[in-house]
Scaffold this active site. Structure first.
Site, short mmCIF file in Angstrom:
data_model
loop_
_atom_site.label_atom_id
_atom_site.label_comp_id
_atom_site.label_asym_id
_atom_site.label_seq_id
_atom_site.Cartn_x
_atom_site.Cartn_y
_atom_site.Cartn_z
N ARG A 22 39.88 -4.01 -16.89
CA ARG A 22 39.27 -5.30 -17.29
C ARG A 22 39.39 -6.37 -16.21
O ARG A 22 39.48 -7.57 -16.51
CB ARG A 22 39.92 -5.84 -18.59
CG ARG A 22 39.55 -5.09 -19.84
CD ARG A 22 38.21 -5.56 -20.39
NE ARG A 22 37.76 -4.65 -21.44
CZ ARG A 22 37.96 -4.84 -22.74
NH1 ARG A 22 38.58 -5.91 -23.17
NH2 ARG A 22 37.54 -3.96 -23.60
N ARG A 64 37.58 -12.22 -18.76
CA ARG A 64 37.65 -13.62 -19.15
C ARG A 64 38.74 -14.45 -18.49
O ARG A 64 38.71 -15.67 -18.54
CB ARG A 64 37.79 -13.72 -20.67
CG ARG A 64 36.49 -13.47 -21.39
CD ARG A 64 36.70 -13.36 -22.87
NE ARG A 64 37.44 -12.15 -23.15
CZ ARG A 64 37.65 -11.67 -24.37
NH1 ARG A 64 37.23 -12.33 -25.42
NH2 ARG A 64 38.31 -10.56 -24.55
N ARG A 79 29.03 -15.54 -17.41
CA ARG A 79 28.77 -15.07 -18.78
C ARG A 79 28.04 -16.15 -19.58
O ARG A 79 27.12 -15.86 -20.34
CB ARG A 79 30.10 -14.73 -19.46
CG ARG A 79 29.90 -13.89 -20.70
CD ARG A 79 31.10 -13.95 -21.61
NE ARG A 79 30.71 -14.64 -22.82
CZ ARG A 79 31.31 -14.49 -23.97
NH1 ARG A 79 32.35 -13.72 -24.07
NH2 ARG A 79 30.89 -15.15 -25.02
N ASP A 105 30.20 -1.87 -20.62
CA ASP A 105 31.12 -1.63 -21.74
C ASP A 105 30.92 -0.21 -22.25
O ASP A 105 29.82 0.35 -22.10
CB ASP A 105 30.87 -2.62 -22.88
CG ASP A 105 32.04 -2.61 -23.85
OD1 ASP A 105 33.05 -3.28 -23.56
OD2 ASP A 105 31.97 -1.90 -24.87
N TYR A 134 34.28 4.03 -33.14
CA TYR A 134 33.51 2.78 -33.28
C TYR A 134 32.27 3.00 -34.15
O TYR A 134 31.92 2.16 -34.98
CB TYR A 134 33.10 2.23 -31.91
CG TYR A 134 34.22 1.49 -31.23
CD1 TYR A 134 34.58 0.21 -31.66
CD2 TYR A 134 34.92 2.06 -30.19
CE1 TYR A 134 35.62 -0.47 -31.06
CE2 TYR A 134 35.97 1.37 -29.58
CZ TYR A 134 36.32 0.12 -30.02
OH TYR A 134 37.35 -0.56 -29.44
#
Ligand code: CP3
Length: 348
Positions: free
Chosen positions: A26, A30, A39, A76, A152
């Site tokens: 990652r 963020r 973003r 992703d 998922y």
């Protein structure tokens, strides 16, 4: 230096390196202000993934900002799932939401195995742009593994107990096999296309495999991952494969039977414990929260991991899971410099 002699690729192959290479899961995320601005400009996370120019720009941020040894494609694990025919949204504070959740045979039957060149061309275009700009360091491609993706799809999002996924796995073996087979084909074609577009190594994220007992993992998840790895090794024998999951100490011996080059370890898996069970190169495994400790503590923890890592066939330094959004980027940079400095010192 020829790219194939880059320390990350050498460590993956089990060859000696002058220092321990490092990247961070990652790493384009963020915690970086530049990432947050881009973003914002893209409107949403999925939009950012779909925009090759911006996705390439984001991929390269951590090379400049924190000095890591490799870039990882910005995307992703749920990107190919969307192209199978399931809507994927990222809801603030909730994580991914997938609709409609798969419930029966018919729901699986209508799922498509995406053709990467047609359906995921924007990912391949992102890779080509990155490879034009990044000449001295490897690019890591990636995919989720069938079990983690199936979880998922069946849960409709993140899960705590995996009731929906395990119920299908045990109660409807045919439905499970048909979903897992479609996912295996999807992942094989997707990773193969990433390698052909320029990815220098690939990581398979089976992040949640650790929720399965060893017996269930061997029966219901491992065979599908094995099929993917064998096919990739047949098509692209030179491309190293990293396999990663969290809380998977009990699966080390099983995963050692995969023809992967590197096994990623989370921070609760002690390296000596892992080395008694696997003979692959290792990746990891600093606790992501250690980056909130003071520099002396970080240094101590890094030194211990690096010392233990020297006994492995090869070692790529990383965190034990993704870097947290609250992390100070200065600490991430300090980590990379510390890994480089101490690992050179230890080789003295
Ligand atoms: O490592 C990288 O920098 C490359 C990009 C990458 C992302 N996700 C970007 C991302 C990679 C390799 C992933 C993999 C991924 N995605 C996994 C496997 C790794 C792991 O964490 O175990 C999983 C399980 C996912 C699914 C996913 N994506 C979740 C659960 C979430 C929400 C979590 C959260 O923190 O909100 C995401 C979103 C996501 N993927 C973000 C990023 C940068 C945050 C998006 C944003 O809000 O900007």
């Amino acid at each position: 230096m020829e790219l194939k002699n880059h320390p990350i690729l050498k460590a993956a192959r089990g060859e000696e390196t002058d220092y321990t290479p490092v990247w961070i899961m990652r790493q384009a995320g963020r915690y970086s202000e530049r990432y947050r601005k881009i973003r914002e400009k893209a409107g949403s996370f999925m939009n950012l993934c779909r925009n090759p120019e911006l996705a390439a720009e984001v991929t390269l941020i951590p090379i400049e900002e924190i000095g890591v040894d490799a870039a990882i494609l910005f995307s992703d694990i749920l990107v190919p799932v969307e192209k199978m025919g399931i809507k994927v949204e990222f809801v603030e504070g909730k994580g991914p939401v997938l609709t409609p959740p798969v419930r029966n045979f018919r729901d699986v039957e209508v799922l498509k195995v995406p053709d990467p060149k047609e359906d995921l061309s924007y990912v391949l275009e992102t890779i080509r742009i990155i490879k034009e700009r990044l000449v001295d360091r490897p690019l890591i491609g990636f995919s989720g593994a069938p079990f983690t993706l199936a979880s998922y799809i069946l849960e409709g999002g993140s899960s705590k107990n995996y009731i929906a996924a395990k119920s299908v796995m045990w109660n409807d073996k045919e439905l499970w096999d048909s979903l897992m087979t479609k996912l295996s084909e999807t992942v094989t074609e997707y990773l193969s296309a990433q390698i052909e577009a320029g990815a220098d190594l690939v990581q398979i994220f089976d992040s949640w495999m650790g929720v399965l007992s060893r017996e269930d993992y061997e029966k219901y998840a491992f065979p599908y991952t094995k099929r993917i790895v064998n096919e990739l090794k047949k098509r692209h024998p030179e491309t190293p494969i990293i396999h990663f999951g969290v809380n998977a100490q009990h699966l080390l011996e099983v995963n050692n039977r995969l023809r992967v080059d590197v096994i990623g370890l989370d921070w609760k898996t002690e390296i000596p414990f892992a080395l008694e069970r696997i003979d692959k190169s290792i990746q990891g495994n600093l606790d992501p929260v250690a980056l909130f400790a003071d520099e002396r503590t970080i240094e101590e923890k890094v030194r211990k991991i690096l010392k233990e890592g020297l006994k492995a066939r090869g070692h790529i330094f990383n965190l034990g899971h993704g870097i947290l959004p609250q992390t100070d980027p200065k600490k991430a940079r300090f980590l990379v410099e510390t890994v480089h400095r101490i690992s050179r010192e230890l080789r003295g």
